[in-house]
Design a protein around this motif. Sequence first.
Motif, PDB file in Angstrom:
ATOM      1  N   LEU A  51       0.841  -1.195   0.000  1.00 36.76           N
ATOM      2  CA  LEU A  51       0.000   0.000   0.000  1.00 36.76           C
ATOM      3  C   LEU A  51       0.877   1.246   0.000  1.00 36.76           C
ATOM      4  N   GLU A  52       1.979   1.204   0.721  1.00 39.84           N
ATOM      5  CA  GLU A  52       2.893   2.352   0.752  1.00 39.84           C
ATOM      6  C   GLU A  52       3.474   2.624  -0.620  1.00 39.84           C
ATOM      7  N   ASP A  53       3.782   1.556  -1.377  1.00 38.28           N
ATOM      8  CA  ASP A  53       4.270   1.729  -2.754  1.00 38.28           C
ATOM      9  C   ASP A  53       3.225   2.455  -3.603  1.00 38.28           C
ATOM     10  N   LEU A  54       1.982   2.062  -3.439  1.00 40.14           N
ATOM     11  CA  LEU A  54       0.900   2.663  -4.223  1.00 40.14           C
ATOM     12  C   LEU A  54       0.679   4.119  -3.845  1.00 40.14           C
ATOM     13  N   LEU A  55       0.737   4.405  -2.559  1.00 41.20           N
ATOM     14  CA  LEU A  55       0.559   5.786  -2.119  1.00 41.20           C
ATOM     15  C   LEU A  55       1.690   6.670  -2.653  1.00 41.20           C
ATOM     16  N   ALA A  56       2.914   6.155  -2.605  1.00 45.92           N
ATOM     17  CA  ALA A  56       4.054   6.926  -3.106  1.00 45.92           C
ATOM     18  C   ALA A  56       3.954   7.138  -4.619  1.00 45.92           C
ATOM     19  N   ALA A  57       3.545   6.101  -5.333  1.00 44.58           N
ATOM     20  CA  ALA A  57       3.472   6.194  -6.794  1.00 44.58           C
ATOM     21  C   ALA A  57       2.344   7.105  -7.261  1.00 44.58           C
ATOM     22  N   THR A  58       1.210   7.055  -6.569  1.00 50.34           N
ATOM     23  CA  THR A  58       0.051   7.826  -7.020  1.00 50.34           C
ATOM     24  C   THR A  58       0.038   9.240  -6.474  1.00 50.34           C
ATOM     25  N   GLY A  59       0.701   9.427  -5.342  1.00 48.12           N
ATOM     26  CA  GLY A  59       0.744  10.757  -4.746  1.00 48.12           C
ATOM     27  C   GLY A  59      -0.551  11.198  -4.097  1.00 48.12           C
ATOM     28  N   ILE A  60      -1.427  10.246  -3.812  1.00 48.11           N
ATOM     29  CA  ILE A  60      -2.671  10.617  -3.125  1.00 48.11           C
ATOM     30  C   ILE A  60      -2.692  10.008  -1.733  1.00 48.11           C
ATOM     31  N   ALA A  61      -3.534  10.553  -0.900  1.00 45.28           N
ATOM     32  CA  ALA A  61      -3.631  10.109   0.485  1.00 45.28           C
ATOM     33  C   ALA A  61      -4.339   8.758   0.572  1.00 45.28           C
ATOM     34  N   ARG A  62      -4.021   8.032   1.628  1.00 46.10           N
ATOM     35  CA  ARG A  62      -4.587   6.704   1.860  1.00 46.10           C
ATOM     36  C   ARG A  62      -6.121   6.720   1.798  1.00 46.10           C
ATOM     37  N   GLN A  63      -6.756   7.660   2.490  1.00 46.18           N
ATOM     38  CA  GLN A  63      -8.216   7.685   2.525  1.00 46.18           C
ATOM     39  C   GLN A  63      -8.799   8.006   1.148  1.00 46.18           C
ATOM     40  N   SER A  64      -8.141   8.883   0.415  1.00 42.28           N
ATOM     41  CA  SER A  64      -8.595   9.200  -0.947  1.00 42.28           C
ATOM     42  C   SER A  64      -8.494   7.972  -1.845  1.00 42.28           C
ATOM     43  N   LEU A  65      -7.411   7.217  -1.671  1.00 40.73           N
ATOM     44  CA  LEU A  65      -7.238   5.994  -2.454  1.00 40.73           C
ATOM     45  C   LEU A  65      -8.368   5.010  -2.162  1.00 40.73           C
ATOM     46  N   TYR A  66      -8.637   4.795  -0.875  1.00 38.40           N
ATOM     47  CA  TYR A  66      -9.711   3.876  -0.497  1.00 38.40           C
ATOM     48  C   TYR A  66     -11.081   4.385  -0.949  1.00 38.40           C
ATOM     49  N   ASN A  67     -11.315   5.675  -0.763  1.00 44.17           N
ATOM     50  CA  ASN A  67     -12.622   6.228  -1.131  1.00 44.17           C
ATOM     51  C   ASN A  67     -12.901   6.115  -2.619  1.00 44.17           C
TER      52      ASN A  67
END
Length: 193
Positions: A30-46
């Motif tokens: 998940l940390e890889d995805l957050l770093a690659a996409t540049g969006i916050a964890r909650q935004s990714l989940y939402n």
Amino acid sequence: MARPCEFDEDDVLDRAMQTFWLHGYDGTSLEDLLAATGIARQSLYNRFGDKRALFIKALRRYHTTGGAKLQPLFDQMRPVQAAFRQLFESASSEDDDAKRMGCFMINAAMEMARHDVEIADIVTRNQRAFEDLFVTALEAGKARGELPADFDCRATGRFLVGAFFGLKVLAKSDPSSPILGDMVNVTLNVLPA
């Protein structure tokens, strides 16, 4: 009041796709995805759901954009034999890093399809889309007189899909193997000049 999410969904999917493509599903955190996409964890989940849901959305995006990239080759290059030669030779002559990355769809098939029915279904639909693209190109070549009247476009299209995907798998593990050139040449012998 919550601030609305401000990001381009296609861009996020493309960045997630590249990350999954590079590391595989299991190798991507998940940390890889957050770093690659540049969006916050909650935004990714939402917006995208959990990691698996994001993977499936990225795989579907790859499926919808992949065939669109090949269509112009078959629309513009004549005869059809030359279009298939360019497709196969470009796959066998990519640089070693590109070959080792392989095809995102094939990677997903090898890693996940055996135990995930939804991913297996996406992979199968992608294979059928390739088959339809290849068969349509062969039928158009046949209609232009580039192939014999009794040429079996369906069977040959299916064979070419299997050969192309096999080429991508072999190139992934041994990108400089002479088998790649031999495979291209022997495979394309099924298309009469």
